[in-house]
Structure formats: C-alpha cells, structure tokens
Design a protein around this motif. Structure first.
Motif, short mmCIF file in Angstrom:
data_model
loop_
_atom_site.label_atom_id
_atom_site.label_comp_id
_atom_site.label_asym_id
_atom_site.label_seq_id
_atom_site.Cartn_x
_atom_site.Cartn_y
_atom_site.Cartn_z
N ALA A 28 32.29 50.86 56.83
CA ALA A 28 32.31 49.86 57.90
C ALA A 28 31.47 48.64 57.51
CB ALA A 28 31.81 50.47 59.21
N ASP A 29 30.34 48.86 56.83
CA ASP A 29 29.52 47.74 56.35
C ASP A 29 30.29 46.88 55.36
OD1 ASP A 29 27.30 48.34 57.90
OD2 ASP A 29 26.16 49.26 56.25
N TYR A 30 30.99 47.51 54.41
CA TYR A 30 31.79 46.75 53.43
C TYR A 30 32.84 45.90 54.14
CZ TYR A 30 30.32 48.32 48.82
OH TYR A 30 29.62 48.51 47.67
N ILE A 31 33.51 46.49 55.11
CA ILE A 31 34.56 45.79 55.84
C ILE A 31 33.96 44.66 56.68
CG2 ILE A 31 36.30 46.05 57.66
CD1 ILE A 31 36.71 48.95 56.45
N ASP A 32 32.89 44.94 57.41
CA ASP A 32 32.25 43.93 58.24
C ASP A 32 31.70 42.77 57.41
OD1 ASP A 32 32.82 45.40 60.51
OD2 ASP A 32 30.79 46.24 60.71
N ASP A 33 31.10 43.08 56.25
CA ASP A 33 30.58 42.03 55.38
C ASP A 33 31.69 41.10 54.91
OD1 ASP A 33 28.03 43.04 55.67
OD2 ASP A 33 27.97 43.98 53.68
N ALA A 34 32.84 41.66 54.56
CA ALA A 34 33.97 40.84 54.13
C ALA A 34 34.45 39.95 55.28
CB ALA A 34 35.10 41.72 53.63
N ILE A 35 34.59 40.54 56.46
CA ILE A 35 35.05 39.77 57.61
C ILE A 35 34.05 38.66 57.95
CG2 ILE A 35 35.48 39.89 60.11
CD1 ILE A 35 36.70 42.72 59.53
N ASP A 36 32.76 38.98 57.91
CA ASP A 36 31.72 37.98 58.19
C ASP A 36 31.75 36.83 57.19
OD1 ASP A 36 30.91 39.46 60.36
OD2 ASP A 36 29.15 40.34 59.36
N SER A 37 32.24 37.11 55.97
CA SER A 37 32.34 36.09 54.92
C SER A 37 33.72 35.44 54.89
CB SER A 37 32.05 36.72 53.55
OG SER A 37 30.76 37.26 53.51
N ASP A 38 34.51 35.67 55.94
CA ASP A 38 35.88 35.14 56.03
C ASP A 38 36.74 35.57 54.85
OD1 ASP A 38 35.54 33.85 58.49
OD2 ASP A 38 34.68 32.08 57.52
N GLU A 39 36.52 36.79 54.38
CA GLU A 39 37.31 37.35 53.30
C GLU A 39 38.12 38.53 53.83
OE1 GLU A 39 34.49 38.51 50.33
OE2 GLU A 39 33.81 36.46 49.97
#
Length: 107
Positions: A28-39
């Motif tokens: 979930a952290d990996y996914i959230d970090d990507a989303i937060d970075s607009d990736e």
C-alpha cells in the motif's frame, strides 16, 4: 496499466495473517507513494496487493514478483522505528522469499 509478461518461474508463499498485514502495508505504501507523485503505481505491487487481499493465505508469485517483494521487504526492514512485530513478521517473510529465490538460483 500493463502487466508484466507471464513468467514460467513461480513461487508458492504461505503467509500468516500477521505476515499478510505487513506485506499489505508495504505494498500500500508503494502504491500510495506512486499516486502521491502523480505516477502510475507499479503493476507488480497492485497485483500482489490484490492477491494478498483475496483472503487466501497462499500466494503464487512470479519470479519477478518474488524478487520485487523481497526488495521491498528488505527496504522496509532497514527503516528505523518500525514496530517490533512488523520486524519479526517481515523478517520471516523476507527469509522465505530469499529461500525461494535461492532454491531457484535467482537470488
């Protein structure tokens, strides 16, 4: 979002409920970090999260997924201040993943 090409190498990994929780949190952290970075979140992380959330205690992972999860688990375990329970269960998962990879000569 595209998936990784199919692999013939697979690893059957059984996770306890506590181990599933640690894996879930890391993914979930990996996914959230990507989303937060607009990736776009990594497909391997999304696919593994869906598998863990399926409720089955045994996951069949591709070699690629096993390597990526082992790397993610290792990165997480190197952090300071993670809960002791996460460290114990995460270490157990990391050890099993590494053993699977070593047994197939891909570590």
């Amino acid at each position: 979002m595209s998936s990784q090409p199919p692999e013939t190498e697979t690893h059957e990994v059984t996770l306890s409920r506590d181990e599933q929780w640690v894996v879930h949190a890391i993914l979930a952290d990996y996914i959230d970090d990507a989303i937060d970075s607009d990736e776009t979140p990594p497909a391997w992380a999304v696919e593994l999260l869906e598998a863990v959330e399926s409720g089955d205690n045994t996951e069949v992972l591709t070699g690629f997924q096993t390597r990526r999860l082992a790397e993610a688990m290792g990165d997480y375990l190197e952090r300071e201040g993670i809960p002791d329970q996460d460290r114990v269960h995460g270490s157990d998962v990391a050890d099993r993943l590494e053993a699977h990879l070593e047994s197939h000569g891909t570590a």
